[in-house]
Design an enzyme around this catalytic site. Structure first.
Site, mmCIF file in Angstrom:
data_model
loop_
_atom_site.group_PDB
_atom_site.id
_atom_site.type_symbol
_atom_site.label_atom_id
_atom_site.label_comp_id
_atom_site.label_asym_id
_atom_site.label_seq_id
_atom_site.Cartn_x
_atom_site.Cartn_y
_atom_site.Cartn_z
ATOM 1 N N ARG A 339 0.842 -1.192 0.000
ATOM 2 C CA ARG A 339 0.000 0.000 0.000
ATOM 3 C C ARG A 339 0.882 1.250 0.000
ATOM 4 O O ARG A 339 1.492 1.586 1.017
ATOM 5 C CB ARG A 339 -0.862 -0.003 1.262
ATOM 6 N N GLU A 439 -13.521 -17.746 31.100
ATOM 7 C CA GLU A 439 -12.493 -18.703 31.567
ATOM 8 C C GLU A 439 -11.575 -18.023 32.581
ATOM 9 O O GLU A 439 -10.376 -18.282 32.621
ATOM 10 C CB GLU A 439 -11.657 -19.237 30.390
ATOM 11 N N ASP A 441 -11.694 -14.025 34.690
ATOM 12 C CA ASP A 441 -11.437 -12.612 34.396
ATOM 13 C C ASP A 441 -9.942 -12.333 34.582
ATOM 14 O O ASP A 441 -9.347 -12.753 35.585
ATOM 15 C CB ASP A 441 -12.275 -11.766 35.366
HETATM 16 C C1 LIG Z 1 -20.009 -14.389 26.008
HETATM 17 C C2 LIG Z 1 -19.827 -15.096 27.298
HETATM 18 C C3 LIG Z 1 -19.867 -16.473 27.349
HETATM 19 C C4 LIG Z 1 -19.774 -17.154 28.562
HETATM 20 N N1 LIG Z 1 -19.933 -18.514 28.596
HETATM 21 C C5 LIG Z 1 -20.032 -19.129 29.800
HETATM 22 C C6 LIG Z 1 -20.400 -20.510 29.880
HETATM 23 O O1 LIG Z 1 -20.621 -21.174 28.858
HETATM 24 N N2 LIG Z 1 -20.513 -21.069 31.100
HETATM 25 C C7 LIG Z 1 -20.266 -20.383 32.255
HETATM 26 O O2 LIG Z 1 -20.372 -20.961 33.327
HETATM 27 N N3 LIG Z 1 -19.907 -19.062 32.209
HETATM 28 C C8 LIG Z 1 -19.811 -18.426 31.020
HETATM 29 N N4 LIG Z 1 -19.486 -17.086 30.969
HETATM 30 C C9 LIG Z 1 -19.306 -16.359 32.209
HETATM 31 C C10 LIG Z 1 -17.886 -15.881 32.476
HETATM 32 O O3 LIG Z 1 -17.069 -16.958 32.829
HETATM 33 C C11 LIG Z 1 -17.979 -14.792 33.564
HETATM 34 O O4 LIG Z 1 -18.535 -13.661 32.953
HETATM 35 C C12 LIG Z 1 -16.634 -14.471 34.181
HETATM 36 O O5 LIG Z 1 -16.212 -15.510 35.016
HETATM 37 C C13 LIG Z 1 -16.694 -13.160 35.012
HETATM 38 O O6 LIG Z 1 -17.751 -13.197 35.906
HETATM 39 P P1 LIG Z 1 -18.755 -11.939 35.990
HETATM 40 O O7 LIG Z 1 -19.238 -11.656 34.626
HETATM 41 O O8 LIG Z 1 -19.757 -12.230 37.030
HETATM 42 O O9 LIG Z 1 -17.851 -10.736 36.427
HETATM 43 P P2 LIG Z 1 -17.416 -10.348 37.916
HETATM 44 O O10 LIG Z 1 -16.767 -11.504 38.577
HETATM 45 O O11 LIG Z 1 -18.558 -9.695 38.624
HETATM 46 O O12 LIG Z 1 -16.318 -9.256 37.595
HETATM 47 C C14 LIG Z 1 -16.685 -7.915 37.219
HETATM 48 C C15 LIG Z 1 -15.450 -7.013 37.381
HETATM 49 O O13 LIG Z 1 -15.045 -7.016 38.742
HETATM 50 C C16 LIG Z 1 -13.668 -7.331 38.857
HETATM 51 N N5 LIG Z 1 -13.462 -8.171 40.054
HETATM 52 C C17 LIG Z 1 -14.185 -9.252 40.437
HETATM 53 N N6 LIG Z 1 -13.660 -9.776 41.559
HETATM 54 C C18 LIG Z 1 -12.583 -9.032 41.877
HETATM 55 C C19 LIG Z 1 -11.594 -9.098 42.922
HETATM 56 N N7 LIG Z 1 -11.599 -10.055 43.852
HETATM 57 N N8 LIG Z 1 -10.620 -8.158 42.920
HETATM 58 C C20 LIG Z 1 -10.572 -7.198 41.974
HETATM 59 N N9 LIG Z 1 -11.462 -7.099 40.963
HETATM 60 C C21 LIG Z 1 -12.456 -8.002 40.923
HETATM 61 C C22 LIG Z 1 -13.312 -8.089 37.596
HETATM 62 O O14 LIG Z 1 -11.952 -7.881 37.255
HETATM 63 C C23 LIG Z 1 -14.251 -7.483 36.560
HETATM 64 O O15 LIG Z 1 -13.644 -6.361 35.980
HETATM 65 C C24 LIG Z 1 -19.554 -16.404 29.755
HETATM 66 C C25 LIG Z 1 -19.467 -15.019 29.694
HETATM 67 C C26 LIG Z 1 -19.627 -14.356 28.504
HETATM 68 C C27 LIG Z 1 -19.610 -12.860 28.499
#
Ligand SMILES: Cc1cc2nc3c(=O)[nH]c(=O)nc-3n(C[C@H](O)[C@H](O)[C@H](O)COP(=O)(O)OP(=O)(O)OC[C@H]3O[C@@H](n4cnc5c(N)ncnc54)[C@H](O)[C@@H]3O)c2cc1C
Length: 596
Positions: A339, A439, A441
């Site tokens: 490019r 899997e 955060d």
């Molecule tokens: C598209 C998609 C597909 C998925 N598929 C599956 C599935 O098939 N089966 C399944 O079981 N799950 C599934 N999940 C769930 C996924 O594993 C969870 O979303 C993930 O484990 C995070 O949990 P939460 O969303 O409750 O976030 P939370 O745990 O509430 O976290 C939210 C925020 O808080 C922060 N936080 C949390 N705890 C702490 C701490 N102790 N210290 C500092 N910061 C913290 C995190 O860093 C994050 O930024 C899926 C999620 C998505 C979005």
């Protein structure tokens, strides 16, 4: 020579592998095998050298995806995309590239069979990953022969699409805190699975909204009134005809910011009765009369083995992030080498472009090799489970955070073309975005890595050694390793010191609580100190930085010379075929729209 002819001729050279290089000695160096960057090297040999396992399987699977069904279609509706993803998975499964039981028996083959899917489409990779790794792998690892006989044939053929029910609306990162109940009823010899509140509903469960028939459900087990902690049960959520089973309610999670080929859902269980055999009982069992037994005496230990099986999934997510980065880099570099802008100068010749894309290319190789090493550590006869957990957590976070940055840089490096869906980087950015969250955060995983480092530092108590390097030495491999080690040791010493000081003023449980509070209060240090760390700690001075800058710039310029030939060969060394690269700008941007 016109740009398109140059690229076409280079592509031809890059894709032809000399027969004599087949079966090279695995302990040779990269240069021994593929030749040096100066003399030109064979990308196919590089691909075989870096791939390490199942090259033939990967080649066959990638070739199979030339089928029209695997071509991208950015115009279809969400529902059509879900249907297409299921059809793609079915056709892939029909080829029998691997079996669910390979999760235990041949994990490299299992991973290889799934890894190639992320090169095609991430919805396909995740739909397959949830089915085979999270559901199938859990049944393999936590189940026993009766579960393998009952479920694996249906999983292998996809007659029994599987889901993984761990996360709840109220409980994501904190799995130990889930609310779903499993109570043993010894009168009937059944478990009763129940969702006691809306926050206990299973959330984000991949495959559950439309296609899933079976789900591995995490629930708190109570036997004879005693709480035994989270256990996993296999629950039929739909019958063979696809109708929801009695007591199961599912809400579709609806459109997402990406990954829309996967049907995620929210599940409630209303006193669902399942047979005693539905408990995956490798590490804990309940006898007919309600006697609970496990070789692991505490809830904490049992929880450790229950979630310990998730490392293969985490490695696959890391690998997906690395592969998405490779595709982005391949597209952006191929485009930049043909490019011109502001006259006849190709954009790859600009230093700013080189400084954005070459570190990204190098990172892809570095992450790729790290994943290979992790597989070596994980797939031995007696792996160190704790080391595998910590390393897979760290790599998953690093690989996916790097992917976020790399794809953004690649998108910008392609200018407006990077924004077009057909050029693949944009859709990959939204589809893969969730890999920093699921899997495990990333931030939560990194805390676990930090805790493991603090524990091992507390045991070893080695003295902090500041590297003493001359400016011109700052970028040798051994000095880079020394600097990284110093950074890790200094951060650990700083946070560990704060925790010790906090604990010193109290004793017993109060000291442990004070130490944990000090850890929480210092989490920002790891991130904040990262950027200016070496200057702040006098490990590198301004002359060092000047030497590093010149070194990097000189190498960027050297590697980008000769029309970017070396860079194109390094990209081709990833072995991703054209039909999976897909983006028209990676081939000949002048032809875009010519077919109209
Ligand atoms: C598209 C998609 C597909 C998925 N598929 C599956 C599935 O098939 N089966 C399944 O079981 N799950 C599934 N999940 C769930 C996924 O594993 C969870 O979303 C993930 O484990 C995070 O949990 P939460 O969303 O409750 O976030 P939370 O745990 O509430 O976290 C939210 C925020 O808080 C922060 N936080 C949390 N705890 C702490 C701490 N102790 N210290 C500092 N910061 C913290 C995190 O860093 C994050 O930024 C899926 C999620 C998505 C979005």
């Amino acid at each position: 020579m016109a740009a398109q002819r140059r690229v076409a001729s280079l592509t031809r050279q890059l894709t032809s592998a000399p027969a004599e290089l087949e079966g090279f000695d695995a302990v040779s160096t990269v240069t021994d095998v593929v030749g040096s960057t100066e003399s030109g090297f064979d990308p196919r040999s590089l691909y075989e050298f870096i791939t390490r396992d199942n090259v033939q399987l990967r080649d066959t699977a990638m070739e199979f995806m030339q089928d029209d069904l695997y071509k991208p279609n950015y115009y279809q509706s969400l529902m059509d995309f879900r249907e297409q993803t299921l059809q793609r998975l079915q056709k892939y499964v029909d080829q029998r590239f691997f079996k669910t039981m390979d999760y235990l028996k041949d994990p490299r083959r299992f991973m290889a069979g799934l890894e190639v899917l992320a090169l095609c489409d991430y919805s396909l990779a995740i739909k397959a990953g949830v089915h085979f790794t999270l559901c199938g792998g859990t049944i393999c690892k936590l189940g026993t022969a009766k579960h393998h006989a009952k479920y694996l044939p249906g999983l292998d053929s996809l007659e029994l699409p599987g889901c993984f029910g761990m996360t709840e609306l109220g409980h994501g990162s904190n799995v130990l805190g889930i609310e779903t109940q499993a109570v043993y009823d010894k009168e009937t010899g059944e478990f009763v699975i129940h969702t006691p509140s809306d926050t206990a509903s299973k959330f984000w469960i991949g495959g559950s909204a439309q296609h899933g028939k079976v789900c591995t459900v995490f629930a708190q087990l109570t036997v004879n009134g005693k709480w035994e902690g989270p256990h996993v049960f296999v629950v039929r959520i739909r019958d063979d005809q696809g109708k929801l089973t009695h007591g199961v309610r599912i809400r579709d999670n609806g459109p997402k910011m990406g990954l829309n080929g996967v049907d995620n859902g929210q599940i409630w269980f209303e006193h669902v009765r399942i047979p005693r055999d539905a408990l995956l009982n490798r590490f804990a069992d309940v006898a007919e009369d309600g006697t609970y037994s496990s070789p692991f005496p505490t809830v904490g230990q049992r929880f450790g083995v229950t979630v310990g099986g998730l490392t293969t999934g985490r490695m696959l997510i890391a690998g997906g992030g690395i592969d998405a980065s490779k595709i982005g880099v391949c597209i952006a570099i191929a485009y930049a080498c043909q490019r011109p802008q502001f006259g006849s100068r190709y954009i790859m010749e600009y230093l700013t472009h080189q400084r954005r894309l070459l570190p990204a290319l190098a990172t892809c190789y570095a992450m790729h090799f790290t994943l290979c090493t992790l597989k070596d550590i994980a797939f031995t006869a007696k792996p160190n489970a704790k080391a595998v957990h910590v390393l897979s957590s760290g790599l998953k976070a690093a690989a996916t955070w790097n992917r976020v940055e790399i794809l953004q840089d690649c998108r910008e490096c392609c200018g407006g073309q990077g924004f077009s869906a057909e050029n693949k980087i944009g859709p990959m950015k939204t589809d893969f975005d969730v890999d920093t969250t699921f899997e495990g955060d990333n931030t939560v995983l990194m805390q676990q890595v930090a805790k493991a480092l603090l524990e091992s530092a507390a045991k070893s108590r080695t003295k902090l050694q500041r590297p003493d390097l001359r400016p011109e030495e700052a970028l040798t491999p051994s000095s880079i390793q020394e600097l990284l080690q110093f950074r890790q040791d200094a951060l650990v010493a700083q946070i560990g010191g704060e925790m010790q000081r906090a604990a010193a003023s109290s004793s017993g449980k109060a000291a442990a609580a004070a130490s944990t509070a000090a850890f929480d209060a210092n989490l920002d240090l790891v991130v904040a100190l990262g950027a200016a760390f070496y200057l702040a700690h006098n490990a590198l001075s301004r002359p060092h930085f000047q030497a590093v800058r010149l070194f990097v710039n000189e190498n960027c310029s050297r590697l980008s010379s000769n029309g970017g030939e070396t860079l194109l060969r390094l990209c081709a060394g990833f072995g991703i075929p054209d039909h999976l690269i897909q983006a028209p700008i990676a081939f000949d941007w002048r032809c875009i729209g010519k077919d109209l």
